[in-house]
Motif scaffolding. Structure first.
Motif, PDB file in Angstrom:
ATOM      1  N   ALA A 139      44.818  38.228  40.073  1.00  0.00           N
ATOM      2  CA  ALA A 139      45.117  39.376  39.261  1.00  0.00           C
ATOM      3  C   ALA A 139      45.355  40.342  40.390  1.00  0.00           C
ATOM      4  O   ALA A 139      46.023  41.300  40.366  1.00  0.00           O
ATOM      5  N   GLU A 140      44.531  40.442  41.459  1.00  0.00           N
ATOM      6  CA  GLU A 140      44.875  41.372  42.446  1.00  0.00           C
ATOM      7  C   GLU A 140      46.201  41.292  43.006  1.00  0.00           C
ATOM      8  O   GLU A 140      46.711  42.529  43.157  1.00  0.00           O
ATOM      9  N   GLU A 189      40.812  26.584  45.118  1.00  0.00           N
ATOM     10  CA  GLU A 189      40.470  27.522  46.319  1.00  0.00           C
ATOM     11  C   GLU A 189      40.977  28.991  45.870  1.00  0.00           C
ATOM     12  O   GLU A 189      40.642  29.817  46.488  1.00  0.00           O
ATOM     13  N   VAL A 190      41.380  29.005  44.738  1.00  0.00           N
ATOM     14  CA  VAL A 190      42.067  30.424  44.316  1.00  0.00           C
ATOM     15  C   VAL A 190      41.236  30.964  43.130  1.00  0.00           C
ATOM     16  O   VAL A 190      40.795  29.931  42.240  1.00  0.00           O
ATOM     17  N   THR A 191      40.805  32.260  43.183  1.00  0.00           N
ATOM     18  CA  THR A 191      40.017  32.661  41.965  1.00  0.00           C
ATOM     19  C   THR A 191      41.047  33.620  40.990  1.00  0.00           C
ATOM     20  O   THR A 191      42.009  33.848  41.374  1.00  0.00           O
ATOM     21  N   THR A 192      40.651  33.604  39.951  1.00  0.00           N
ATOM     22  CA  THR A 192      41.329  34.606  38.792  1.00  0.00           C
ATOM     23  C   THR A 192      41.471  35.931  39.399  1.00  0.00           C
ATOM     24  O   THR A 192      42.449  36.643  39.259  1.00  0.00           O
ATOM     25  N   GLN A 193      40.428  36.335  40.051  1.00  0.00           N
ATOM     26  CA  GLN A 193      40.332  37.668  40.479  1.00  0.00           C
ATOM     27  C   GLN A 193      41.473  37.875  41.564  1.00  0.00           C
ATOM     28  O   GLN A 193      41.999  38.883  41.682  1.00  0.00           O
ATOM     29  N   GLN A 194      41.661  36.952  42.501  1.00  0.00           N
ATOM     30  CA  GLN A 194      42.897  36.946  43.696  1.00  0.00           C
ATOM     31  C   GLN A 194      43.974  36.914  43.024  1.00  0.00           C
ATOM     32  O   GLN A 194      44.807  37.752  43.369  1.00  0.00           O
ATOM     33  N   THR A 213      41.693  41.993  35.696  1.00  0.00           N
ATOM     34  CA  THR A 213      41.295  40.689  35.489  1.00  0.00           C
ATOM     35  C   THR A 213      41.409  40.417  34.016  1.00  0.00           C
ATOM     36  O   THR A 213      41.638  39.552  33.232  1.00  0.00           O
ATOM     37  N   GLY A 214      40.948  41.689  33.276  1.00  0.00           N
ATOM     38  CA  GLY A 214      40.851  41.695  31.658  1.00  0.00           C
ATOM     39  C   GLY A 214      42.339  41.539  31.069  1.00  0.00           C
ATOM     40  O   GLY A 214      42.734  40.724  30.198  1.00  0.00           O
ATOM     41  N   THR A 215      43.303  42.062  31.966  1.00  0.00           N
ATOM     42  CA  THR A 215      44.579  41.997  31.352  1.00  0.00           C
ATOM     43  C   THR A 215      45.148  40.541  31.833  1.00  0.00           C
ATOM     44  O   THR A 215      45.615  39.893  30.857  1.00  0.00           O
TER      45      THR A 215
END
Length: 200
Positions: free
Chosen positions: A44-45, A37-42, A51-53
Motif C-alpha cells: 500500500a505504501e 517477506e512482504v506485507t500488505t502495508q508495504q 491499506t483500506g483502498t
C-alpha cells in the motif's frame, strides 16, 4: 455510440490507475523479497494508497500474488502455444507449451509455489482466483490440441491426457523435494514423466 467505444469516465480511470500502481508495487516487492517477506502495508505504501483502498482490490496477499502472477502466466502460455507449432513431435510440442510456464514459476521459487497453492486452496469466489483457474483450463485446452496431433489418443482421449500432463506439471513444480531445482531440472523431471505416455 457503442458501449465498448465509450471512453472511461474519471472514476473508472482513477480505479484503473490505482490498480496499475498496486500491481506494479506488488510485482516489484514480491520479486525483490518474495511473497512471504512482504506485507500488505508495504505494498500500500509503495502504491501510495491506504491499506483500506488496497483491500478493495485484493483482500489478501495471496490474492495480490494471483493478480501479479496471472499476467505473467498468460504471457508464458501465449509464448508456449507459439513455440509448440514448430515442435517435431507431440512430446516436444507439449514440452514447448510447458517450458515458459515452468520458467515463469521458477523466476522466484517461493512466489511460484505459493501461486500454485493459491490456485488449489484460494477462495474460488475471488476474481483473481477465477482468472488463475481460467489459465489452467486454457493450458489444458492447448495441450489437448497438441495431443490430438497424435492419432493414438483420439478426440476423447486428448483432454484426459492433457489433464494428466497438467497434474504432472503442477506436482513437479510444487512438491517440497523439487523446491531447490531450477527450471531446466524441473523440465527434465517433467520430460521423464511425460515420455512414458507421449513417447515419439
Amino acid at each position: 455510440m457503442a458501449l465498448a467505444s465509450r471512453p472511461l469516465g474519471r472514476r473508472e480511470r482513477n480505479k484503473q490507475e490505482k490498480l496499475d500502481r498496486i500491481t506494479a508495487a506488488a510485482t516489484e516487492l514480491f520479486a525483490e523479497h518474495g511473497v512471504d517477506e512482504v506485507t500488505t502495508q508495504q505494498i500500500a505504501e509503495k502504491a501510495d494508497i491506504g491499506t483500506g483502498t488496497l483491500f478493495l482490490y485484493a483482500r489478501t496477499k495471496g490474492e495480490l500474488l494471483l493478480m501479479v502472477q496471472n499476467a505473467r502466466y498468460e504471457a508464458a502460455l501465449k509464448r508456449g502455444r507459439a513455440d509448440a507449432a514448430a515442435a517435431p513431435n507431440v512430446l516436444e510440442a507439449v514440452l514447448a507449451v510447458v517450458r515458459p510456464i515452468v520458467e515463469c514459476n521458477r523466476m522466484q521459487v517461493e512466489n511460484g509455489r505459493t501461486y500454485l497453492r493459491e490456485i488449489v486452496f484460494g477462495d474460488p469466489d475471488e476474481p483473481h482466483h477465477g482468472e488463475a483457474m481460467s489459465i489452467v483450463v486454457e493450458t489444458e485446452e492447448i495441450i489437448a490440441d497438441v495431443v490430438r496431433r497424435d492419432g493414438r489418443f483420439g478426440e476423447r482421449g486428448a483432454p484426459t491426457v492433457a489433464r494428466l500432463v497438467s497434474s504432472v506439471i503442477f506436482f513437479s513444480m510444487s512438491i517440497n523435494v523439487n523446491a531447490p531445482l531450477n527450471a531446466e531440472e524441473i523440465l527434465e523431471d517433467i520430460r521423464r514423466q511425460l515420455a512414458v505416455v507421449l513417447h515419439p
